[in-house]
Design a protein around this motif. Sequence first.
Motif, PDB file in Angstrom:
ATOM      1  N   GLU A  69      36.696 -10.041  -2.750  1.00 45.04           N
ATOM      2  CA  GLU A  69      37.935  -9.284  -2.856  1.00 45.04           C
ATOM      3  C   GLU A  69      38.372  -8.684  -1.526  1.00 45.04           C
ATOM      4  N   SER A  70      37.432  -8.470  -0.615  1.00 47.00           N
ATOM      5  CA  SER A  70      37.769  -7.853   0.670  1.00 47.00           C
ATOM      6  C   SER A  70      38.062  -8.884   1.757  1.00 47.00           C
ATOM      7  N   ASN A  71      38.027 -10.176   1.414  1.00 43.35           N
ATOM      8  CA  ASN A  71      38.171 -11.230   2.414  1.00 43.35           C
ATOM      9  C   ASN A  71      39.587 -11.757   2.569  1.00 43.35           C
ATOM     10  N   TYR A  72      40.532 -11.243   1.801  1.00 46.16           N
ATOM     11  CA  TYR A  72      41.894 -11.746   1.879  1.00 46.16           C
ATOM     12  C   TYR A  72      42.589 -11.179   3.120  1.00 46.16           C
ATOM     13  N   ASP A  73      43.294 -12.034   3.820  1.00 49.38           N
ATOM     14  CA  ASP A  73      43.964 -11.659   5.059  1.00 49.38           C
ATOM     15  C   ASP A  73      45.192 -10.801   4.762  1.00 49.38           C
ATOM     16  N   ARG A  74      45.359  -9.725   5.533  1.00 48.84           N
ATOM     17  CA  ARG A  74      46.494  -8.826   5.319  1.00 48.84           C
ATOM     18  C   ARG A  74      47.821  -9.548   5.474  1.00 48.84           C
ATOM     19  N   GLU A  75      47.919 -10.444   6.441  1.00 43.35           N
ATOM     20  CA  GLU A  75      49.173 -11.160   6.661  1.00 43.35           C
ATOM     21  C   GLU A  75      49.522 -12.064   5.482  1.00 43.35           C
ATOM     22  N   GLU A  76      48.515 -12.508   4.742  1.00 42.91           N
ATOM     23  CA  GLU A  76      48.769 -13.387   3.597  1.00 42.91           C
ATOM     24  C   GLU A  76      49.193 -12.603   2.365  1.00 42.91           C
ATOM     25  N   ILE A  77      48.504 -11.503   2.091  1.00 42.12           N
ATOM     26  CA  ILE A  77      48.785 -10.750   0.858  1.00 42.12           C
ATOM     27  C   ILE A  77      49.667  -9.533   1.108  1.00 42.12           C
ATOM     28  N   GLY A  78      49.936  -9.197   2.394  1.00 44.34           N
ATOM     29  CA  GLY A  78      50.889  -8.144   2.703  1.00 44.34           C
ATOM     30  C   GLY A  78      50.394  -6.723   2.565  1.00 44.34           C
ATOM     31  N   MET A  79      49.095  -6.502   2.417  1.00 42.50           N
ATOM     32  CA  MET A  79      48.560  -5.140   2.289  1.00 42.50           C
ATOM     33  C   MET A  79      47.111  -5.107   2.745  1.00 42.50           C
ATOM     34  N   ASN A  80      46.591  -3.904   2.978  1.00 39.40           N
ATOM     35  CA  ASN A  80      45.208  -3.784   3.401  1.00 39.40           C
ATOM     36  C   ASN A  80      44.260  -3.960   2.214  1.00 39.40           C
ATOM     37  N   PRO A  81      42.976  -4.242   2.473  1.00 39.87           N
ATOM     38  CA  PRO A  81      42.012  -4.495   1.383  1.00 39.87           C
ATOM     39  C   PRO A  81      41.890  -3.334   0.401  1.00 39.87           C
ATOM     40  N   THR A  82      42.045  -2.108   0.899  1.00 37.42           N
ATOM     41  CA  THR A  82      41.914  -0.946   0.016  1.00 37.42           C
ATOM     42  C   THR A  82      43.013  -0.933  -1.045  1.00 37.42           C
ATOM     43  N   CYS A  83      44.254  -1.136  -0.607  1.00 38.85           N
ATOM     44  CA  CYS A  83      45.375  -1.188  -1.559  1.00 38.85           C
ATOM     45  C   CYS A  83      45.210  -2.349  -2.536  1.00 38.85           C
ATOM     46  N   PHE A  84      44.753  -3.479  -2.018  1.00 36.18           N
ATOM     47  CA  PHE A  84      44.560  -4.656  -2.873  1.00 36.18           C
ATOM     48  C   PHE A  84      43.553  -4.352  -3.982  1.00 36.18           C
ATOM     49  N   LYS A  85      42.439  -3.718  -3.620  1.00 39.48           N
ATOM     50  CA  LYS A  85      41.421  -3.398  -4.616  1.00 39.48           C
ATOM     51  C   LYS A  85      41.930  -2.376  -5.626  1.00 39.48           C
ATOM     52  N   MET A  86      42.673  -1.390  -5.136  1.00 40.61           N
ATOM     53  CA  MET A  86      43.200  -0.363  -6.041  1.00 40.61           C
ATOM     54  C   MET A  86      44.139  -0.962  -7.071  1.00 40.61           C
ATOM     55  N   LEU A  87      45.063  -1.805  -6.616  1.00 45.63           N
ATOM     56  CA  LEU A  87      45.991  -2.447  -7.546  1.00 45.63           C
ATOM     57  C   LEU A  87      45.257  -3.390  -8.495  1.00 45.63           C
ATOM     58  N   LEU A  88      44.281  -4.114  -7.956  1.00 46.09           N
ATOM     59  CA  LEU A  88      43.518  -5.049  -8.783  1.00 46.09           C
ATOM     60  C   LEU A  88      42.772  -4.319  -9.892  1.00 46.09           C
ATOM     61  N   ASN A  89      42.217  -3.149  -9.579  1.00 50.77           N
ATOM     62  CA  ASN A  89      41.473  -2.388 -10.592  1.00 50.77           C
ATOM     63  C   ASN A  89      42.385  -1.918 -11.723  1.00 50.77           C
ATOM     64  N   TYR A  90      43.671  -1.702 -11.405  1.00 50.61           N
ATOM     65  CA  TYR A  90      44.611  -1.302 -12.455  1.00 50.61           C
ATOM     66  C   TYR A  90      44.815  -2.414 -13.490  1.00 50.61           C
ATOM     67  N   ILE A  91      44.836  -3.648 -13.029  1.00 50.12           N
ATOM     68  CA  ILE A  91      45.240  -4.759 -13.913  1.00 50.12           C
ATOM     69  C   ILE A  91      44.104  -5.710 -14.271  1.00 50.12           C
ATOM     70  N   ARG A  92      42.897  -5.482 -13.735  1.00 48.81           N
ATOM     71  CA  ARG A  92      41.810  -6.446 -13.924  1.00 48.81           C
ATOM     72  C   ARG A  92      41.548  -6.768 -15.400  1.00 48.81           C
ATOM     73  N   ASP A  93      41.469  -5.733 -16.224  1.00 45.83           N
ATOM     74  CA  ASP A  93      41.163  -5.957 -17.644  1.00 45.83           C
ATOM     75  C   ASP A  93      42.261  -6.723 -18.370  1.00 45.83           C
ATOM     76  N   ASP A  94      43.497  -6.616 -17.868  1.00 45.82           N
ATOM     77  CA  ASP A  94      44.619  -7.275 -18.538  1.00 45.82           C
ATOM     78  C   ASP A  94      44.787  -8.738 -18.140  1.00 45.82           C
ATOM     79  N   VAL A  95      44.350  -9.100 -16.944  1.00 45.99           N
ATOM     80  CA  VAL A  95      44.591 -10.467 -16.457  1.00 45.99           C
ATOM     81  C   VAL A  95      43.327 -11.316 -16.351  1.00 45.99           C
ATOM     82  N   GLN A  96      42.145 -10.679 -16.429  1.00 50.05           N
ATOM     83  CA  GLN A  96      40.908 -11.448 -16.321  1.00 50.05           C
ATOM     84  C   GLN A  96      40.564 -12.097 -17.659  1.00 50.05           C
ATOM     85  N   LYS A  97      40.419 -13.413 -17.666  1.00 45.09           N
ATOM     86  CA  LYS A  97      40.040 -14.139 -18.873  1.00 45.09           C
ATOM     87  C   LYS A  97      38.516 -14.248 -18.960  1.00 45.09           C
ATOM     88  N   LYS A  98      38.022 -14.607 -20.143  1.00 44.02           N
ATOM     89  CA  LYS A  98      36.575 -14.739 -20.345  1.00 44.02           C
ATOM     90  C   LYS A  98      36.099 -16.142 -19.987  1.00 44.02           C
TER      91      LYS A  98
END
Length: 414
Positions: A69-98
């Motif tokens: 999760e920390s390996n994504y390039d800022r120029e590609e995803i448009g944000m720093n790793p901290t913001c990416f993880k924070m947003l991901l934690n908000y939606i992980r349960d809703d978008v992660q399949k089993k």
Amino acid sequence: MDEVQKEQIVKDLLECTNIALDVFGTRTIQKRKLITDMLTSCEIACKLPAKKKRSVWVKRRRSFEHRKESNYDREEIGMNPTCFKMLLNYIRDDVQKKNTTMREAIPAAEKFASILKFFVSGESFKSLYESEKIKLSTAFISKATPEVCKALWNKLKDTYLKFPSTIRDWKAVAEDFSKKCDFPNCLGVLQTKHIYFKGLRRDGDYYRSASGRHSVKLLALVDANYKFLYTDVGATGQKSDVETLAQSTLQEILHEADDYFPRERIIGNNRKVPYVIVGSDSMPLHKHLLKPYPAASILKKHQVFNIRLAVAKHVADHAFHLLENKFKLLKSVIMLRADTVELITLTMCIIHNFMLEFDEEYKNEIHSDILIQADDKQRHMDDFSDPEVHEAEEVRLDYMEYFNEEGLIEWEVE
């Protein structure tokens, strides 16, 4: 076909031939023909391709194990790793399949990162896939996009796109405008923007704007910190700004402003004026919605008033500029349906607000210098036969007098 299988086939054919020879007895012609057919069959059997043993019964997906999760390039995803993880934690349960016995589910991080790359680059799904910027198929990512956007919107809208609900909230907004723009009693700047997309054939001219392209309109209220206080997407491109405002919920709030906005406040030399929202010249004039005077006006007082409105309006211009520069998808024609485009636009606005709070580099993109762009188009005077318009014009006159007298700034008259 391996050698053991071939040998077994030849043995079976020889055995069948011996049995046939015993049946024919001493008839030489029949024996010769039988042996010839047997040799031909053996030759054909030896040339048969081997049937490959199937190792798996589904198509293998590309591996995502190496990607953290920390390996994504800022120029590609448009944000720093901290913001990416924070947003991901908000939606992980809703978008992660089993995971299933057939295959492992695609990680929520890869799904979210792929959609951010789509937003930031402005390229199509196909282009991103062919250039290997994303590993997910175009069919999968086009289906996942509304799912992820809906999850982000539902989780963040009440926190990071919260409409002021109390008098204290509105006064805090007005205080920021007073400090940063020298504009008292201002509750925000209202502006619209066209979001272009590829319309379906069945849409006809329903979404077609004056430019000839299909679009929906974003109506946004922006505060002095370049954050969106209110967004509405859904008006078709052919609608005017007046019609766009009329079909939004903000119109109802303006008509019932006494229930939402603070009471009138005294400014300057005992001038009692209401709290107002600044709009463009294409907006309707209202008691709580100021618009500039016609640009063709030669009155100095009108020009000073227009300059002060332009200073406040720069806040909305810059907010839209930040949004477009971060998410280049807004500068292109989006190859998705109208309802998905609306959801994507709302999601970008909420990510913009989120990043202004937690991404220092994004906040540093805000410039302090004020750019005022003169508009040389001919304006139309208002029809003052409506009592509401009379009241609105009186409010505008009060602000004009204030900006030209006790609220005058030296550089405005130079």
